[in-house]
Structures are given as structure tokens and as C-alpha cells.
Design a protein around this motif. Structure first.
Motif, PDB file in Angstrom:
ATOM      1  N   TYR B 240       0.802  -1.222  -0.044  1.00 35.76           N
ATOM      2  CA  TYR B 240       0.056   0.235   0.007  1.00 35.76           C
ATOM      3  C   TYR B 240       0.982   1.185  -0.061  1.00 35.76           C
ATOM      4  O   TYR B 240       1.597   1.466   0.967  1.00 35.76           O
ATOM      5  CB  TYR B 240      -0.880  -0.032   0.998  1.00 35.76           C
ATOM      6  CG  TYR B 240      -1.937   0.783   1.135  1.00 35.76           C
ATOM      7  CD1 TYR B 240      -3.087   0.795   0.636  1.00 35.76           C
ATOM      8  CD2 TYR B 240      -1.937   2.065   2.192  1.00 35.76           C
ATOM      9  CE1 TYR B 240      -4.112   1.469   0.555  1.00 35.76           C
ATOM     10  CE2 TYR B 240      -3.056   2.836   2.290  1.00 35.76           C
ATOM     11  CZ  TYR B 240      -4.075   2.711   1.249  1.00 35.76           C
ATOM     12  OH  TYR B 240      -5.386   3.408   1.440  1.00 35.76           O
ATOM     13  N   LYS B 279      11.197  -6.456  10.744  1.00 40.57           N
ATOM     14  CA  LYS B 279      11.526  -5.227  10.420  1.00 40.57           C
ATOM     15  C   LYS B 279      12.872  -4.801  10.590  1.00 40.57           C
ATOM     16  O   LYS B 279      13.381  -3.956   9.775  1.00 40.57           O
ATOM     17  CB  LYS B 279      10.543  -4.402  11.290  1.00 40.57           C
ATOM     18  CG  LYS B 279      10.536  -2.964  10.934  1.00 40.57           C
ATOM     19  CD  LYS B 279       9.579  -1.878  11.694  1.00 40.57           C
ATOM     20  CE  LYS B 279       9.354  -0.693  11.525  1.00 40.57           C
ATOM     21  NZ  LYS B 279       9.126   0.082  12.661  1.00 40.57           N
ATOM     22  N   LYS B 288      16.344   2.285   2.910  1.00 43.69           N
ATOM     23  CA  LYS B 288      15.482   3.088   2.015  1.00 43.69           C
ATOM     24  C   LYS B 288      14.185   2.475   1.938  1.00 43.69           C
ATOM     25  O   LYS B 288      13.292   3.025   1.275  1.00 43.69           O
ATOM     26  CB  LYS B 288      16.077   3.687   0.619  1.00 43.69           C
ATOM     27  CG  LYS B 288      17.341   4.393   0.681  1.00 43.69           C
ATOM     28  CD  LYS B 288      17.517   5.129  -0.506  1.00 43.69           C
ATOM     29  CE  LYS B 288      18.735   5.981  -0.414  1.00 43.69           C
ATOM     30  NZ  LYS B 288      19.523   5.782  -1.604  1.00 43.69           N
ATOM     31  N   THR B 289      14.094   1.263   2.273  1.00 39.92           N
ATOM     32  CA  THR B 289      12.663   0.725   2.214  1.00 39.92           C
ATOM     33  C   THR B 289      11.642   1.358   2.669  1.00 39.92           C
ATOM     34  O   THR B 289      11.537   1.731   3.841  1.00 39.92           O
ATOM     35  CB  THR B 289      12.738  -0.802   2.552  1.00 39.92           C
ATOM     36  OG1 THR B 289      11.613  -1.450   2.232  1.00 39.92           O
ATOM     37  CG2 THR B 289      12.936  -0.990   4.062  1.00 39.92           C
ATOM     38  N   ARG B 290      10.542   1.359   2.097  1.00 39.49           N
ATOM     39  CA  ARG B 290       9.106   2.315   2.687  1.00 39.49           C
ATOM     40  C   ARG B 290       8.387   1.170   2.974  1.00 39.49           C
ATOM     41  O   ARG B 290       7.099   1.403   3.369  1.00 39.49           O
ATOM     42  CB  ARG B 290       8.706   3.363   1.532  1.00 39.49           C
ATOM     43  CG  ARG B 290       9.936   4.251   1.205  1.00 39.49           C
ATOM     44  CD  ARG B 290       9.071   5.125   0.299  1.00 39.49           C
ATOM     45  NE  ARG B 290       8.277   6.074   0.543  1.00 39.49           N
ATOM     46  CZ  ARG B 290       8.262   6.840   1.543  1.00 39.49           C
ATOM     47  NH1 ARG B 290       9.070   7.538   1.866  1.00 39.49           N
ATOM     48  NH2 ARG B 290       7.305   7.754   1.945  1.00 39.49           N
ATOM     49  N   PHE B 292       7.723  -0.765   5.501  1.00 36.92           N
ATOM     50  CA  PHE B 292       7.348  -0.835   6.867  1.00 36.92           C
ATOM     51  C   PHE B 292       6.534   0.580   7.314  1.00 36.92           C
ATOM     52  O   PHE B 292       6.398   0.545   8.438  1.00 36.92           O
ATOM     53  CB  PHE B 292       8.428  -1.067   7.700  1.00 36.92           C
ATOM     54  CG  PHE B 292       9.311  -2.638   7.542  1.00 36.92           C
ATOM     55  CD1 PHE B 292       8.445  -3.415   8.166  1.00 36.92           C
ATOM     56  CD2 PHE B 292       9.955  -2.551   6.562  1.00 36.92           C
ATOM     57  CE1 PHE B 292       9.136  -4.909   7.547  1.00 36.92           C
ATOM     58  CE2 PHE B 292      10.758  -3.761   6.403  1.00 36.92           C
ATOM     59  CZ  PHE B 292      10.246  -4.865   6.826  1.00 36.92           C
ATOM     60  N   LEU B 293       6.465   1.554   6.495  1.00 34.04           N
ATOM     61  CA  LEU B 293       5.860   2.913   6.672  1.00 34.04           C
ATOM     62  C   LEU B 293       4.282   2.786   6.498  1.00 34.04           C
ATOM     63  O   LEU B 293       3.670   3.522   6.823  1.00 34.04           O
ATOM     64  CB  LEU B 293       6.424   4.056   5.775  1.00 34.04           C
ATOM     65  CG  LEU B 293       8.021   4.321   5.852  1.00 34.04           C
ATOM     66  CD1 LEU B 293       8.246   5.092   5.001  1.00 34.04           C
ATOM     67  CD2 LEU B 293       8.410   4.706   7.340  1.00 34.04           C
ATOM     68  N   GLY B 294       3.762   1.571   6.255  1.00 36.01           N
ATOM     69  CA  GLY B 294       2.218   1.367   6.313  1.00 36.01           C
ATOM     70  C   GLY B 294       1.816   1.594   7.608  1.00 36.01           C
ATOM     71  O   GLY B 294       2.552   1.248   8.444  1.00 36.01           O
ATOM     72  N   GLU B 295       0.375   1.438   7.664  1.00 34.85           N
ATOM     73  CA  GLU B 295      -0.342   1.211   8.823  1.00 34.85           C
ATOM     74  C   GLU B 295      -0.616  -0.358   9.171  1.00 34.85           C
ATOM     75  O   GLU B 295      -1.656  -0.760   8.833  1.00 34.85           O
ATOM     76  CB  GLU B 295      -1.483   1.758   8.984  1.00 34.85           C
ATOM     77  CG  GLU B 295      -1.382   3.483   8.703  1.00 34.85           C
ATOM     78  CD  GLU B 295      -2.576   4.197   9.287  1.00 34.85           C
ATOM     79  OE1 GLU B 295      -3.163   3.803  10.425  1.00 34.85           O
ATOM     80  OE2 GLU B 295      -3.015   4.933   8.370  1.00 34.85           O
ATOM     81  N   LEU B 296       0.634  -0.973   9.878  1.00 32.57           N
ATOM     82  CA  LEU B 296       0.509  -2.464   9.919  1.00 32.57           C
ATOM     83  C   LEU B 296       0.644  -2.626  11.627  1.00 32.57           C
ATOM     84  O   LEU B 296       1.410  -2.113  12.372  1.00 32.57           O
ATOM     85  CB  LEU B 296       1.864  -2.918   9.431  1.00 32.57           C
ATOM     86  CG  LEU B 296       2.041  -2.661   7.794  1.00 32.57           C
ATOM     87  CD1 LEU B 296       3.532  -2.218   7.519  1.00 32.57           C
ATOM     88  CD2 LEU B 296       1.656  -4.179   7.270  1.00 32.57           C
ATOM     89  N   PHE B 297      -0.242  -3.651  11.820  1.00 37.69           N
ATOM     90  CA  PHE B 297      -0.259  -3.932  13.360  1.00 37.69           C
ATOM     91  C   PHE B 297      -0.394  -5.321  13.534  1.00 37.69           C
ATOM     92  O   PHE B 297      -0.819  -6.214  12.782  1.00 37.69           O
ATOM     93  CB  PHE B 297      -1.648  -3.319  13.820  1.00 37.69           C
ATOM     94  CG  PHE B 297      -2.024  -1.686  13.593  1.00 37.69           C
ATOM     95  CD1 PHE B 297      -1.419  -1.037  14.419  1.00 37.69           C
ATOM     96  CD2 PHE B 297      -2.508  -1.319  12.375  1.00 37.69           C
ATOM     97  CE1 PHE B 297      -1.452   0.407  14.533  1.00 37.69           C
ATOM     98  CE2 PHE B 297      -2.561   0.199  12.111  1.00 37.69           C
ATOM     99  CZ  PHE B 297      -2.085   0.921  13.339  1.00 37.69           C
ATOM    100  N   TYR B 306      -1.502  -4.942   7.483  1.00 36.39           N
ATOM    101  CA  TYR B 306      -2.031  -3.465   7.210  1.00 36.39           C
ATOM    102  C   TYR B 306      -3.529  -3.728   8.019  1.00 36.39           C
ATOM    103  O   TYR B 306      -4.284  -4.643   8.186  1.00 36.39           O
ATOM    104  CB  TYR B 306      -2.546  -3.422   5.666  1.00 36.39           C
ATOM    105  CG  TYR B 306      -1.157  -3.074   4.946  1.00 36.39           C
ATOM    106  CD1 TYR B 306      -0.568  -1.841   5.343  1.00 36.39           C
ATOM    107  CD2 TYR B 306      -1.029  -3.807   4.061  1.00 36.39           C
ATOM    108  CE1 TYR B 306       0.643  -1.595   4.276  1.00 36.39           C
ATOM    109  CE2 TYR B 306       0.051  -3.512   3.006  1.00 36.39           C
ATOM    110  CZ  TYR B 306       0.989  -2.646   3.277  1.00 36.39           C
ATOM    111  OH  TYR B 306       1.973  -2.200   2.549  1.00 36.39           O
TER     112      TYR B 306
END
Ligand code: SF4
Lengths: 332, 368
Positions: B240, B279, B288-290, B292-297, B306
Motif C-alpha cells: 500500500y 522489520k 531506504k525501504t518504505r 514498513f511505513l504503512g499502517e501495519l499492526f 495492514y
């Protein structure tokens, strides 16, 4: 003391001949001279300091703290051993000084950083050699990542270095600070200093700040300067841990905006239901899984009856139906 | 030419005499080889290196595998799983996806090739013979990429021919490579599904190091389609990100410009998910990976996913775009709860067994 130095005769040297500004061999950072001064006062100087001759005076190879303490105590001379100017090269003397200090006092994190930085930049020692030889000397694992962390720490602002020492910031948190610009670091300092965070809380705050800044493409400084954070920091009546909790909530909301919306919606509906305080309605953690949880507490039959009545009335309320939908992680 | 960088080969003395080992050494004749007796010691030594995962990908270990090499896909608790079996012929992968779960999963950092093929084929044979009623699905793409190493370790052609003669099993070769030329002339009898994991080009470029570009994957799939292979596609992990809708929709359109949906046996959808320890490892290796910047729980199985609302939105849209291409496409969700299935499709398999039966029905339509 090393064999080479021990062979040198001990002599008295006027303090004004020693160049205290010459920091070629110094790695001192925030030295605590208090105990050293008391000890010198009590029993005098035990170890002579090591100097090297240079044009117009002497530079200190080993014993910066002792020379400073003697000076502060108003002494005019000090016992020394002296290397001639060309007798040993600068790197050998620096290495000698590091070993000497390690056997007597050890180094704090910033001093290790300064030492490593000098080895690489001033004495031009190849990083591979520094990793192999000097990192283990400082009880650090010999790898490039660690070296780079310490080299970055050496470059950081004094305020940050002081914070690192005072709060005993861990290596992993130091590393988090290394990826930031000086402005962002100083902004973080203005946030974390009043909060008095432990190791885990600090990690949490740094991670949240970094992730928000990457998600929202803004600087960490911009996040810290947001009015909602500044307001919390300026509230004098709050304790540091209350501030920490509130700042964390703001950061979590910024980091997880969709979750915040769900929580807010849920909370609003819960409030609208006007339930008595001894009944609580909760959703599943992170809205994962189905269903609502109802919890109630009572002491008397009367209370129990009134709770049952409140609960049965929920069926007719639109907000309650919406909360059930929300609890499934769906919008109403 | 072998497209990955290998610095050294470690040859377990137990595998020294195998003809497969000789094939590998011949294909990589310019790479230094060391024979090893103490495999465990070597693994321990590599694990203590900084970035042992990255280093491991550049070092080959040729050895034997002695345990069970055919295992049910680990799946995840409280979720519906598809009843797949994992064949372990290779562990680890020369490609390097930032989100790859193998980074925190393997107990051996080497790119490890097991040369005792006969034992493995026998194990598969016994397994298939033990359950002649079901139609079983097996694949090599869980502990590595199925086709990335084929130019030095051509195990897939063996498997394809092996499965061509079985009546109750189907093989899946899952890849992010375009390495299929050596498969095209084989008589697979429809018993091998060649499948591709797909992501939009931007995600491939940013998060899937050393994998083939989207266009090459699709071209390779078309090559397989022309040779009658049933095809599979996995939109997994769906990431996402800003512009995800356009990215995935265009990927689907690009795919079906070349691929006949009637030749597609299955398509999976799986939102990015990760076990807690991944992570830190991945961010260390890919600053630079993105992903893990999602809203993951964390969910009930401890894996991070997500937010349900996001997953449902992604799956609904993806399924919608796919069904627009062809309503008969067989689309399933990987490791999702019944509740999410229901929200996405309006129905859900009763349990993992039910999903498995649906697969069986689907697969039988494709098998010659
Ligand atoms: S291709 Fe698959 S196995 Fe290989 S690195 Fe990427 S995710 Fe991992």
C-alpha cells in the motif's frame, strides 16, 4: 605504563611549558575532574604524565586530566616523562596514550568516538585496521556499522553528545540519531530533554519521528514544532511522564492516521451512548477480529439491575449499531 | 551467463561425487571452491559476519539434505490457508527483496543447493502415492525463487517431467525471474503451473533487488502460455503506497494484454505482512525501504498486517479489476481471515479444507 615510557626518567616540568590547547593526543570529553582533584589533594600525583617535546614547549601525550587538575589546584609544576620530538611518530604516541588511558580509566562513548575519528582522519589509519584493532580495544564488535556509528557521533553537536553521555543513550539509539540533519537532531533534543525518556521510550520516539517524517515527507523539526506538541511541552503542570504519554499519543496519531480515525469514531460513538462509568465497551486490539467487549462492575443488586437496564437499552441506539460496524474495522 | 554474483563455492564432501555437484561446478568454473567437512562450523562462522544475509547470498553451499523436504506450507493460525506443500530443493535466494521473510527465517545464511535429488523425488513419490484421492499442490517457490538458479541447478525440468507422469499432483514453479527458456520444450502435460509474483514497476525497482522487470516476467509468462503451461499469478505482497491503485491497475492491464485469462489457473492476493523480527533486519539491510511505513499492526498470529480496512480496500479493488478482465478468474486470498474473505468476495470458504477442495476442482479443469 608502556615499556618505552617507563624507560624515560621522571622529571619536574613547569606547567606553563605545557601546551594545554594542543589536543593532538586528547580524546577527553566532559572529564570529571572532581574526584581526580580530591585524590591529588589527598595523596598527590601517582603517575607522571607523558609529554612530547615540540617547538616552543611540550604537548601532552597522556595525562590531560591530571595536568588540568594540577592547574586548577594552583600547582606550578608536575612530574613528567618526556619523549623527544622525533623519537616516536604521532600515531605510535596516540596508540600508547589510548592503551595507557584504558588501563587507568576507560573511555565514555563520546571519547571512543573522538578516538576513532582521530585514528581515521588525523592519523590516516585505514578503516579496516581501525575496525580490526581498535574497536575490540574499546570493547566494541569489530564491524563497519559500529565504526560508522561512532564516527557520526564524533561529528554530532555538543548538546547531543552531552545528552548521549548524561542519559547513557544506547548504541542503537545513537545510530538512529546519526541519520538525521543537525537541525532535526537539535529539534529532537528539545523534545526529549524535558521528557526524560528511558531507553525504550527514546527508541519509540525516534522511530515514530523518523517514520512520520518519511511518510509525510516533512522534516523531524517540522513535526516537533507542531503546535499540539509544543503545547504539551509548555504545560508546566504536567509531569515528564504525563508529557511523554501525550506526546506519544500525538506521534501515534500522526504515524497511524487511519487507525486514529477509527479510534476517534469509535470513541465519539461511545461517548454519545452516555453509558454509566461502570460499563465499558471496547473493540478488539487494532480492530482485528470481530466483536465488541463489554465489561461492567457492580457491588450491589441495585447496581447490577441498573447495568442490565442500560445494556438492554443499547439495542435501540443507532450509535451502538454503528459501533458494532466500527468494531469490525469498517467505516459507518 | 549466470546473472548473480557468487564469490565462493563451499562443497560439502558428502555431495562431492554427485553428478549435480559436478554440473554446478562446471557452470561456475571460474569461482573458487572449498571442500568442507564441518558444515555446521561454517554456517556458524558465516552467521557471525556482519550482514550475514547479504554475504550468504553470494556464497554457495552444495550439500545434502537429510530431513523431510516436503512440508505443508506453514500458513498461519486463525487464518484460511490453501493446503499447499513446500518442496525444499534450494534454500535462500540470489534475489534480494526488502520484504523477504527468508531474511529472518533461515537457519543457514548460504545459498544452499541440495544435490540428493533422488531422495527428494522418492519422498515426493511416496507422498503422492499415499493420497491418491486428493489432487495435491506442491511448489518449490517458498524457500527460494523456483527458477532463479536454474542455469546452474536445473532441477525444475526434472520435476516437470516427474509431475507429468503423476495423476494426483500438480507442481507450481513460482518466480520473479524470466528464466523459462529451458522449460519451453518440455512435455509437462499440464501438470506444472508456472507462476509469477507481480508488483508494479516502481515497487519492483525500489523493493525487489535483482529480480526481473515486470515486462520480462510477463514476456516469460507469455512464452510459457504458448507452450501450454497453466499459469499462476501472485499479487503478493501488495504494498500500500502512494499511487498504489494506478500502479496495480496498470500492472493488471499490462499483464492481460499478453496473457489469456483462460490459461490462468489461479491468482492470489496477499497484503504485505511480516513477522515481528523482520522489520529490524530488513531496515538494517535496506535503509531506504518504505514497506514498513504503512499502517501495519500485529494480528492474533503475531504477524504484522495492514489495518483491516486497508486490506479489504486493496483486495476489493484488485479483485474488481481482475474480474473486469474475466469474471471466471480464480482469485484467492493468502493467509486471510474468513471475515476478510467475506468482505471482499461476499462469501468465504468454510475452512482451509474447503479452500483446498475448491483448488482441486479448479486444477482438474486445467489438467490434461
Ligand atoms: S524472490 Fe522471493 S525468495 Fe527471493 S528474495 Fe525475493 S521474496 Fe525472497
Amino acid at each position: 605504563m608502556s615499556g618505552m615510557a617507563e624507560m624515560k626518567p621522571i622529571q619536574k616540568m613547569p606547567l606553563n611549558q605545557i601546551d594545554l590547547m594542543d589536543d593532538t593526543f586528547s580524546v577527553n570529553y566532559l572529564p570529571n575532574l572532581q574526584s581526580l582533584r580530591s585524590s591529588i589533594k589527598e595523596i598527590g600525583l601517582i603517575q607522571p604524565v607523558l609529554l612530547r617535546k615540540k617547538s616552543g614547549g611540550y604537548q601532552i601525550v597522556c595525562g590531560f586530566r591530571r595536568v588540568s587538575a594540577m592547574k586548577e589546584l594552583g600547582k606550578s609544576e608536575i612530574e613528567v616523562r618526556v619523549f623527544e620530538e622525533k623519537e616516536m611518530d604521532a600515531f605510535q604516541l596516540f596508540s600508547l596514550s589510548l592503551h595507557e588511558n584504558l588501563t587507568t580509566r576507560g573511555f565514555n562513548a563520546v571519547e571512543k568516538a573522538i578516538a576513532l575519528e582521530k585514528l581515521i582522519h588525523r592519523f590516516q589509519i585505514h578503516p579496516d585496521k581501525v575496525i580490526k584493532t581498535f574497536l575490540p580495544l574499546f570493547s566494541l564488535e569489530p564491524n563497519e556499522k559500529i565504526l560508522n556509528t561512532y564516527l557520526s557521533l564524533a561529528q554530532m553537536e555538543d548538546e547531543i553528545k552531552t545528552y548521549v553521555l548524561k542519559e547513557e543513550v544506547s548504541r542503537s539509539n545513537i545510530r538512529r540519531l546519526t541519520g538525521l540533519t543537525p537541525e532535526d537532531r537539535m529539534a529532537i533534543l528539545s523534545l526529549i530533554s524535558p521528557l526524560k525518556l528511558g531507553e525504550n521510550r527514546l527508541r519509540e520516539a525516534l522511530t515514530l519521528l523518523e517514520e512520520i517524517s518519511r511518510r509525510n515527507q516533512c522534516t523531524v523539526r517540522e513535526i516537533v514544532q507542531r503546535p499540539e506538541i509544543q503545547t504539551i511541552l509548555s504545560q508546566k503542570e504536567l509531569t515528564p511522564s504525563q508529557k511523554t504519554e501525550r506526546v506519544k499519543k500525538v506521534l501515534m496519531d500522526l504515524r497511524y492516521p487511519k487507525m486514529r480515525q477509527l479510534e476517534e469514531n469509535f470513541e465519539k460513538k461511545r461517548k454519545d451512548l452516555n453509558l454509566p462509568s461502570n460499563i465499558s465497551l471496547r473493540h478488539q486490539p487494532f480492530f482485528e477480529g470481530k466483536g465488541l467487549k463489554v465489561e461492567f462492575q457492580f457491588e450491589t443488586m441495585e447496581e447490577y439491575r441498573s447495568i442490565l437496564l442500560s445494556l438492554s437499552q443499547l439495542v435501540a441506539k443507532e450509535e451502538f449499531r454503528e459501533m458494532i460496524v466500527l468494531s469490525k474495522g469498517q467505516r459507518t | 551467463m549466470f546473472p548473480f554474483q557468487i564469490e565462493k563455492i563451499y562443497l560439502d564432501e558428502k555431495a562431492e561425487k554427485d553428478s549435480v555437484s559436478k554440473t554446478i561446478l562446471k557452470a561456475l568454473s571460474d569461482i573458487p571452491v572449498e571442500t568442507v567437512q564441518d558444515k555446521r562450523g561454517l554456517i556458524k562462522q558465516f552467521f557471525s559476519m556482519p550482514d550475514s544475509i547479504g554475504v550468504g547470498k553470494r556464497h554457495l553451499l552444495i550439500t545434502h539434505f537429510y530431513g523431510r523436504r516436503l512440508k505443508p506450507c506453514p500458513g498461519t493460525s486463525n487464518h484460511i490457508c490453501c493446503g499447499y506443500y513446500v518442496i525444499n530443493a534450494i534454500t535462500n535466494c540470489p534475489m534480494d527483496c526488502s520484504y523477504c521473510v527468508l531474511q529472518g527465517y533461515l537457519n543457514n545464511p548460504f545459498l544452499t543447493l541440495y544435490t540428493n535429488w533422488d531422495d527428494l523425488l522418492q519422498e515426493i513419490d511416496v507422498f503422492l502415492s499415499s493420497d491418491r484421492q486428493s489432487f495435491l499442490r506442491l511448489g518449490t517457490g517458498e524457500l527460494s525463487d523456483s527458477l532463479a538458479l536454474e542455469s546452474i541447478f536445473p532441477f525444475s525440468p526434472f520435476l516437470i517431467q516427474f509431475f507429468a507422469e503423476r495423476h494426483n499432483g500438480i507442481l507450481e514453479l513460482k518466480t520473479k525471474s524470466a528464466n523459462v527458456n529451458h522449460l519451453l520444450h518440455l512435455n509437462h502435460r499440464g501438470k506444472t503451473v508456472v507462476s509469477w509474483s507481480l508488483n508494479p514497476p516502481k515497487m519492483i525497482e525500489e523493493e525487489e533487488t535483482r529480480t526481473a522487470p515486470l515486462k520480462e516476467r510477463i514476456d516469460a509468462a507469455r512464452g510459457c502460455q504458448e507452450k501450454g503451461y497453466p499459469l499462476g499469478f501472485h499479487f503478493d505482497p501488495i504494498i500500500y503506497h502512494e499511487g498504489w491503485e494506478r500502479g496495480y491497475q496498470e500492472t493488471i492491464l499490462q499483464l492481460f494484454k499478453q496473457i489469456d485469462p483462460k490459461r490462468v489457473v489461479w491468482i492470489s492476493l496477499g497484503g504485505f505482512r511480516y513477522p515481528p523480527k523482520l522489520k529490524a533486519i530488513a531496515e538494517e539491510r535496506f535503509p531506504k525501504t518504505r514497506v514498513f511505513l504503512g499502517e501495519l499492526f500485529p494480528g492474533r498470529d503475531a504477524k504484522f498486517r495492514y489495518l483491516k480496512e486497508i486490506r479489504v480496500e486493496m483486495y476489493q479493488k484488485m479483485a474488481g479489476w481482475l474480474k473486469e478482465i474475466n469474471p471466471d478468474l480464480f482469485i484467492y486470498l493468502c493467509m486471510e481471515s474468513k471475515e476478510v474473505w467475506e468482505k471482499v468476495f461476499g462469501w468465504a470458504p468454510e475452512n482451509s479444507r474447503h479452500l483446498n477442495q475448491m483448488f482441486e476442482k479448479r486444477v482438474r479443469k486445467f489438467v490434461k
